[in-house]
Design a protein around this motif. Sequence first.
Motif, PDB file in Angstrom:
ATOM      1  N   GLY A 113       4.763   5.064 -20.197  1.00  0.00           N
ATOM      2  CA  GLY A 113       4.594   6.273 -19.381  1.00  0.00           C
ATOM      3  C   GLY A 113       3.324   6.245 -18.562  1.00  0.00           C
ATOM      4  N   LYS A 114       2.750   5.063 -18.391  1.00  0.00           N
ATOM      5  CA  LYS A 114       1.566   4.903 -17.533  1.00  0.00           C
ATOM      6  C   LYS A 114       1.641   3.527 -16.882  1.00  0.00           C
ATOM      7  CE  LYS A 114      -2.570   3.549 -19.108  1.00  0.00           C
ATOM      8  NZ  LYS A 114      -2.776   2.096 -19.061  1.00  0.00           N
ATOM      9  N   ALA A 115       1.095   3.443 -15.699  1.00  0.00           N
ATOM     10  CA  ALA A 115       1.195   2.184 -14.961  1.00  0.00           C
ATOM     11  C   ALA A 115      -0.163   1.746 -14.452  1.00  0.00           C
ATOM     12  CB  ALA A 115       2.150   2.341 -13.781  1.00  0.00           C
ATOM     13  N   PRO A 116      -0.586   0.506 -14.774  1.00  0.00           N
ATOM     14  CA  PRO A 116      -1.752  -0.045 -14.092  1.00  0.00           C
ATOM     15  C   PRO A 116      -1.392  -0.315 -12.630  1.00  0.00           C
ATOM     16  CG  PRO A 116      -0.750  -1.719 -15.481  1.00  0.00           C
ATOM     17  CD  PRO A 116       0.039  -0.465 -15.678  1.00  0.00           C
ATOM     18  N   ARG A 117      -2.404  -0.404 -11.784  1.00  0.00           N
ATOM     19  CA  ARG A 117      -2.167  -0.828 -10.402  1.00  0.00           C
ATOM     20  C   ARG A 117      -1.862  -2.327 -10.417  1.00  0.00           C
ATOM     21  NH1 ARG A 117      -7.676   1.330  -9.762  1.00  0.00           N
ATOM     22  NH2 ARG A 117      -7.905  -0.045  -7.971  1.00  0.00           N
ATOM     23  N   LEU A 118      -0.934  -2.749  -9.567  1.00  0.00           N
ATOM     24  CA  LEU A 118      -0.424  -4.119  -9.639  1.00  0.00           C
ATOM     25  C   LEU A 118      -0.677  -4.883  -8.345  1.00  0.00           C
ATOM     26  CD1 LEU A 118       3.002  -3.396 -11.386  1.00  0.00           C
ATOM     27  CD2 LEU A 118       0.874  -4.157 -12.467  1.00  0.00           C
ATOM     28  N   TYR A 119      -1.127  -6.138  -8.520  1.00  0.00           N
ATOM     29  CA  TYR A 119      -1.304  -7.067  -7.413  1.00  0.00           C
ATOM     30  C   TYR A 119      -0.393  -8.271  -7.664  1.00  0.00           C
ATOM     31  CZ  TYR A 119      -5.767  -4.862  -5.895  1.00  0.00           C
ATOM     32  OH  TYR A 119      -6.733  -4.006  -5.433  1.00  0.00           O
ATOM     33  N   VAL A 120       0.184  -8.792  -6.607  1.00  0.00           N
ATOM     34  CA  VAL A 120       0.943 -10.040  -6.691  1.00  0.00           C
ATOM     35  C   VAL A 120      -0.006 -11.198  -6.421  1.00  0.00           C
ATOM     36  CG1 VAL A 120       2.690 -11.441  -5.496  1.00  0.00           C
ATOM     37  CG2 VAL A 120       3.197  -9.066  -6.127  1.00  0.00           C
ATOM     38  N   GLN A 121       0.011 -12.191  -7.302  1.00  0.00           N
ATOM     39  CA  GLN A 121      -0.801 -13.391  -7.092  1.00  0.00           C
ATOM     40  C   GLN A 121      -0.003 -14.395  -6.273  1.00  0.00           C
ATOM     41  OE1 GLN A 121      -2.436 -15.277 -10.589  1.00  0.00           O
ATOM     42  NE2 GLN A 121      -3.377 -16.924  -9.399  1.00  0.00           N
ATOM     43  N   VAL A 122      -0.587 -14.831  -5.169  1.00  0.00           N
ATOM     44  CA  VAL A 122       0.048 -15.804  -4.279  1.00  0.00           C
ATOM     45  C   VAL A 122      -0.681 -17.144  -4.420  1.00  0.00           C
ATOM     46  CG1 VAL A 122       0.674 -16.344  -1.886  1.00  0.00           C
ATOM     47  CG2 VAL A 122       0.714 -13.960  -2.668  1.00  0.00           C
ATOM     48  N   ASN A 123       0.068 -18.195  -4.667  1.00  0.00           N
ATOM     49  CA  ASN A 123      -0.507 -19.548  -4.748  1.00  0.00           C
ATOM     50  C   ASN A 123      -0.676 -20.047  -3.309  1.00  0.00           C
ATOM     51  OD1 ASN A 123      -1.197 -22.215  -5.183  1.00  0.00           O
ATOM     52  ND2 ASN A 123       0.434 -22.608  -6.662  1.00  0.00           N
ATOM     53  N   ILE A 124      -1.745 -19.580  -2.679  1.00  0.00           N
ATOM     54  CA  ILE A 124      -1.888 -19.679  -1.230  1.00  0.00           C
ATOM     55  C   ILE A 124      -1.992 -21.117  -0.739  1.00  0.00           C
ATOM     56  CG2 ILE A 124      -4.414 -19.468  -1.019  1.00  0.00           C
ATOM     57  CD1 ILE A 124      -1.819 -17.394   0.976  1.00  0.00           C
ATOM     58  N   GLY A 125      -2.539 -22.010  -1.582  1.00  0.00           N
ATOM     59  CA  GLY A 125      -2.639 -23.419  -1.211  1.00  0.00           C
ATOM     60  C   GLY A 125      -1.496 -24.258  -1.738  1.00  0.00           C
TER      61      GLY A 125
END
Length: 217
Positions: A113-125
């Motif tokens: 019933g609670k959500a952390p803020r989420l980031y997507v990790q991109v393998n940029i190289g």
Amino acid sequence: MSQALAEIQGRIAAAEARAGRPAGDVTLVAVSKTQPWEHIAPVLDAGQKVFGENRVQEAMERWSQRREGLELRLIGPLQTNKAREAVAFFDVIETVDREKLARVLADEIQKAGKAPRLYVQVNIGEEPQKAGIAPDEADAFIAACRETYGLPVEGLMCIPPVDADPAPHFAKLRAIAQRNGVAKLSMGMSDDFEIAIAEGATSVRVGSALFGRRAYA
């Protein structure tokens, strides 16, 4: 005040000014992972409130009794069997990088019933040894997070290749964010955070420049 913290804050402010960005636009994430407490305490006492950790268990052991008023970010790879604890403990998870993890996080967020803020990790190289979704799969993955799993993606995170010019990699992450309507960019570390700020970082992850080089066991 911690001299190292004051110096890093000054460099961030100067980089913001050079980039024509408002003062305070960029959040400093102090990377406390694997650091001894005597290195962390002066930075905490000097007023730093945002810390980045690599491992769920280590973070819980370190911060559970000191949690009040802090923002804690998971910046290391997240195993699905640690998702429940991560959802309960962290304010931000920066390393969402595969569909299985997105599905498990969605389930745990529903239960908690609670959500952390989420980031997507991109393998940029596109480095085989690094975690993260491939850049050309990022649009579809962000869409799946939002539409299939109901996860609001707040930001993107990347770690460019060590020996490469980071600027084009940061610019590439910014372009992915812009076309997907993602507002936050976690990019830049001790050696390249000023370049990251010039390329649009909203948070920078600084460890060794703040705390000194880590002594790995």
